[in-house]
Write a protein that holds these residues in place. Structure first.
Motif, PDB file in Angstrom:
ATOM      1  N   ARG A 136       0.837  -1.218   0.000  1.00 29.48           N
ATOM      2  CA  ARG A 136       0.000   0.000   0.000  1.00 29.48           C
ATOM      3  C   ARG A 136       0.862   1.253   0.000  1.00 29.48           C
ATOM      4  O   ARG A 136       0.373   2.326  -0.330  1.00 29.48           O
ATOM      5  CB  ARG A 136      -0.869   0.009   1.245  1.00 29.48           C
ATOM      6  CG  ARG A 136      -2.056  -0.881   1.175  1.00 29.48           C
ATOM      7  CD  ARG A 136      -2.957  -0.580   2.339  1.00 29.48           C
ATOM      8  NE  ARG A 136      -3.894  -1.673   2.536  1.00 29.48           N
ATOM      9  CZ  ARG A 136      -4.289  -2.120   3.705  1.00 29.48           C
ATOM     10  NH1 ARG A 136      -3.847  -1.562   4.803  1.00 29.48           N
ATOM     11  NH2 ARG A 136      -5.153  -3.096   3.793  1.00 29.48           N
ATOM     12  N   ARG A 137       2.083   1.130   0.456  1.00 28.79           N
ATOM     13  CA  ARG A 137       2.928   2.322   0.588  1.00 28.79           C
ATOM     14  C   ARG A 137       3.232   2.917  -0.768  1.00 28.79           C
ATOM     15  O   ARG A 137       3.396   2.215  -1.761  1.00 28.79           O
ATOM     16  CB  ARG A 137       4.270   1.963   1.241  1.00 28.79           C
ATOM     17  CG  ARG A 137       4.169   1.605   2.680  1.00 28.79           C
ATOM     18  CD  ARG A 137       5.563   1.473   3.226  1.00 28.79           C
ATOM     19  NE  ARG A 137       5.550   0.684   4.450  1.00 28.79           N
ATOM     20  CZ  ARG A 137       6.545  -0.017   4.904  1.00 28.79           C
ATOM     21  NH1 ARG A 137       7.671  -0.055   4.205  1.00 28.79           N
ATOM     22  NH2 ARG A 137       6.455  -0.677   6.013  1.00 28.79           N
ATOM     23  N   THR A 138       3.354   4.239  -0.794  1.00 27.86           N
ATOM     24  CA  THR A 138       3.819   4.905  -2.020  1.00 27.86           C
ATOM     25  C   THR A 138       5.333   4.965  -1.972  1.00 27.86           C
ATOM     26  O   THR A 138       5.957   4.755  -0.925  1.00 27.86           O
ATOM     27  CB  THR A 138       3.227   6.336  -2.105  1.00 27.86           C
ATOM     28  OG1 THR A 138       3.680   7.066  -0.967  1.00 27.86           O
ATOM     29  CG2 THR A 138       1.725   6.307  -2.155  1.00 27.86           C
ATOM     30  N   LYS A 139       5.945   5.281  -3.068  1.00 25.17           N
ATOM     31  CA  LYS A 139       7.413   5.336  -3.135  1.00 25.17           C
ATOM     32  C   LYS A 139       7.984   6.421  -2.224  1.00 25.17           C
ATOM     33  O   LYS A 139       9.087   6.320  -1.733  1.00 25.17           O
ATOM     34  CB  LYS A 139       7.881   5.585  -4.581  1.00 25.17           C
ATOM     35  CG  LYS A 139       7.571   4.431  -5.495  1.00 25.17           C
ATOM     36  CD  LYS A 139       8.324   3.209  -5.056  1.00 25.17           C
ATOM     37  CE  LYS A 139       7.967   2.012  -5.929  1.00 25.17           C
ATOM     38  NZ  LYS A 139       8.377   0.766  -5.405  1.00 25.17           N
ATOM     39  N   SER A 140       7.209   7.489  -1.965  1.00 27.52           N
ATOM     40  CA  SER A 140       7.719   8.571  -1.123  1.00 27.52           C
ATOM     41  C   SER A 140       7.745   8.171   0.353  1.00 27.52           C
ATOM     42  O   SER A 140       8.442   8.785   1.149  1.00 27.52           O
ATOM     43  CB  SER A 140       6.874   9.822  -1.295  1.00 27.52           C
ATOM     44  OG  SER A 140       5.547   9.570  -0.886  1.00 27.52           O
ATOM     45  N   ASP A 141       6.959   7.125   0.748  1.00 26.28           N
ATOM     46  CA  ASP A 141       6.938   6.682   2.150  1.00 26.28           C
ATOM     47  C   ASP A 141       8.222   5.951   2.505  1.00 26.28           C
ATOM     48  O   ASP A 141       8.601   5.887   3.670  1.00 26.28           O
ATOM     49  CB  ASP A 141       5.760   5.738   2.395  1.00 26.28           C
ATOM     50  CG  ASP A 141       4.443   6.513   2.463  1.00 26.28           C
ATOM     51  OD1 ASP A 141       4.498   7.737   2.520  1.00 26.28           O
ATOM     52  OD2 ASP A 141       3.382   5.863   2.411  1.00 26.28           O
TER      53      ASP A 141
END
Length: 142
Positions: A136-141
């Motif tokens: 679920r995480r985005t790359k910015s996380d």
């Protein structure tokens, strides 16, 4: 005999050991509620009763300690409009309370440990859940 209460095969209470007090009941009854003594208080001396076997007395006294006053158990019944129905209800309730108090204690629980398969299934479920959250995480996380 009709005047005896059968609690368990080894515990039969004679009617002479029971004390009944009648008073006016609150609740339904219309004008008759002010004149009829339909409320029943049934008292039974648990501590001094010859009907209770010696091996059951300590168990019953211990389990009913919060409900006893000087070793006497009192049960009130006022849910019915007639005195006879309230007498029967109080006697049934007394039998139920004494039957529960005289029941043998449940067997002790034997502690067990989770099996290896159960541990593996739990860890696999945790791993799958963490994968779902990681995806679920985005790359910015990161």
């Amino acid at each position: 005999m009709a005047d005896e209460l059968l609690v368990t095969p080894s515990l039969v209470i004679a009617g002479t050991e029971l004390r009944e007090r009648f008073s006016r009941s609150s609740g339904p009854g219309g004008q008759g509620v002010n004149t009829t003594d339909s409320r029943v208080e049934l008292s039974f001396d648990v501590a001094a009763s010859p009907s209770i076997p010696d091996h059951l007395r300590p168990r019953i006294l211990a389990r009913l300690s919060s409900r006893l006053v000087d070793g006497v158990l009192t049960i009130a019944a006022s849910e019915f409009r007639s005195q006879l129905a309230n007498r029967n209800a109080a006697r049934e309730r007394l039998v139920t309370v004494l039957r529960a108090a005289s029941a043998p204690p449940p067997p002790k629980r034997r502690p067990t440990k989770p099996s290896r398969g159960a541990k593996e299934r739990r860890l696999e479920a945790k791993h799958q859940r963490s994968e779902v959250k990681r995806n679920r995480r985005t790359k910015s996380d990161d």
